[in-house]
Scaffold this motif. Sequence first.
Motif, PDB file in Angstrom:
ATOM      1  N   MET A   1       0.844  -1.195   0.000  1.00 24.69           N
ATOM      2  CA  MET A   1       0.000   0.000   0.000  1.00 24.69           C
ATOM      3  C   MET A   1       0.880   1.246   0.000  1.00 24.69           C
ATOM      4  O   MET A   1       1.980   1.234   0.540  1.00 24.69           O
TER       5      MET A   1
ATOM      6  N   GLU B   1      -2.953  -6.513   9.268  1.00 20.38           N
ATOM      7  CA  GLU B   1      -4.348  -6.258   9.611  1.00 20.38           C
ATOM      8  C   GLU B   1      -4.659  -6.604  11.071  1.00 20.38           C
ATOM      9  O   GLU B   1      -5.499  -5.967  11.708  1.00 20.38           O
TER      10      GLU B   1
ATOM     11  N   GLY C   1       1.451   5.324   0.992  1.00 19.99           N
ATOM     12  CA  GLY C   1       1.059   6.218   2.072  1.00 19.99           C
ATOM     13  C   GLY C   1       2.099   7.295   2.313  1.00 19.99           C
ATOM     14  O   GLY C   1       3.062   7.440   1.553  1.00 19.99           O
TER      15      GLY C   1
ATOM     16  N   SER D   1      -0.091   7.605   7.189  1.00 23.48           N
ATOM     17  CA  SER D   1      -1.431   7.737   6.638  1.00 23.48           C
ATOM     18  C   SER D   1      -1.477   6.979   5.317  1.00 23.48           C
ATOM     19  O   SER D   1      -0.768   7.315   4.366  1.00 23.48           O
ATOM     20  N   GLY D   2      -2.302   5.921   5.252  1.00 22.60           N
ATOM     21  CA  GLY D   2      -2.389   5.113   4.052  1.00 22.60           C
ATOM     22  C   GLY D   2      -3.319   5.716   3.012  1.00 22.60           C
ATOM     23  O   GLY D   2      -4.146   6.576   3.327  1.00 22.60           O
ATOM     24  N   GLU D   3      -3.179   5.259   1.775  1.00 22.21           N
ATOM     25  CA  GLU D   3      -4.031   5.777   0.709  1.00 22.21           C
ATOM     26  C   GLU D   3      -5.491   5.367   0.893  1.00 22.21           C
ATOM     27  O   GLU D   3      -6.380   5.911   0.232  1.00 22.21           O
ATOM     28  N   ASP D   4      -5.736   4.423   1.822  1.00 20.97           N
ATOM     29  CA  ASP D   4      -7.106   4.017   2.119  1.00 20.97           C
ATOM     30  C   ASP D   4      -7.770   4.906   3.162  1.00 20.97           C
ATOM     31  O   ASP D   4      -8.901   4.673   3.575  1.00 20.97           O
ATOM     32  N   GLY D   5      -7.031   5.953   3.598  1.00 22.84           N
ATOM     33  CA  GLY D   5      -7.574   6.884   4.586  1.00 22.84           C
ATOM     34  C   GLY D   5      -7.339   6.479   6.025  1.00 22.84           C
ATOM     35  O   GLY D   5      -7.662   7.232   6.943  1.00 22.84           O
ATOM     36  N   LYS D   6      -6.782   5.300   6.259  1.00 20.31           N
ATOM     37  CA  LYS D   6      -6.523   4.825   7.622  1.00 20.31           C
ATOM     38  C   LYS D   6      -5.085   5.162   8.036  1.00 20.31           C
ATOM     39  O   LYS D   6      -4.217   5.386   7.202  1.00 20.31           O
TER      40      LYS D   6
END
Length: 238
Positions: free
Chosen positions: A1, A47, A3, A12-17
């Motif tokens: 991923m 995860e 970020g 901060s990841g590109e998934d918003g988390k």
Amino acid sequence: MQGKILGDGIISGEDGKRYSFENSDIVNLSDFNCNLSGLEVDFIVDENQGKASEIFITSKKSIFPNIPFNSSDIESIKIKAYFGLVCKMFSFIPCIGVLFLITGVIFMIMALISLQKESNSNFLVKAYILSAVLSIFGVIIIGIGAVMGVVFGLGFVSGGVMLIILGFVLMIASFYFYFKYYKEMTNITNDPFFMYAFYCKVLWLFLKLILIGYLLIFIAVILEIIAWARFKDIKKLA
């Protein structure tokens, strides 16, 4: 991923988390002996623990490894701006002053590129570059005109005067784009000290031939340093 590192131990990841990490999780950490905030990374998500692992910093390595020039966080932007301002303070040194001026402009453009990216401005860098280029050429042309008048004798005085006038015209044109630049900076940072610095520079342009003119440009630099020091938040423009 993909970020970006927000600060110590947080990505901060590109998934918003957001994911926690340890510096030991960064595979190529030794290549980045600087503040990691703002650097872009590629990582694997655990995860179960909500952590990032096998982190690779993908931002380009800075030629100044101890200074976070590659980052886009506020502190990194301010450091680049300070370098630019300090270099420009030596622009009045005879012969080599232009080199300091050009170096200062380069550092400031580096800061503004990061700031423009974070603020969504579409004119900040363009306004600064136009103002700086016109100003540099104005100074050079005024210098050439003065040399023609003093060194080559009366036969060149009229031509020298014309060059000096042209130089001042370019300087005045540069101040229009300086106004646009400082206005945009004021909108982005919500700090009026940027405009205060601009007003002092305008007065300096018309009073530069007398002693008070040099005092005004000194005050303008101080005000701009204060403005950058007070800069704490970036306003997102529409």
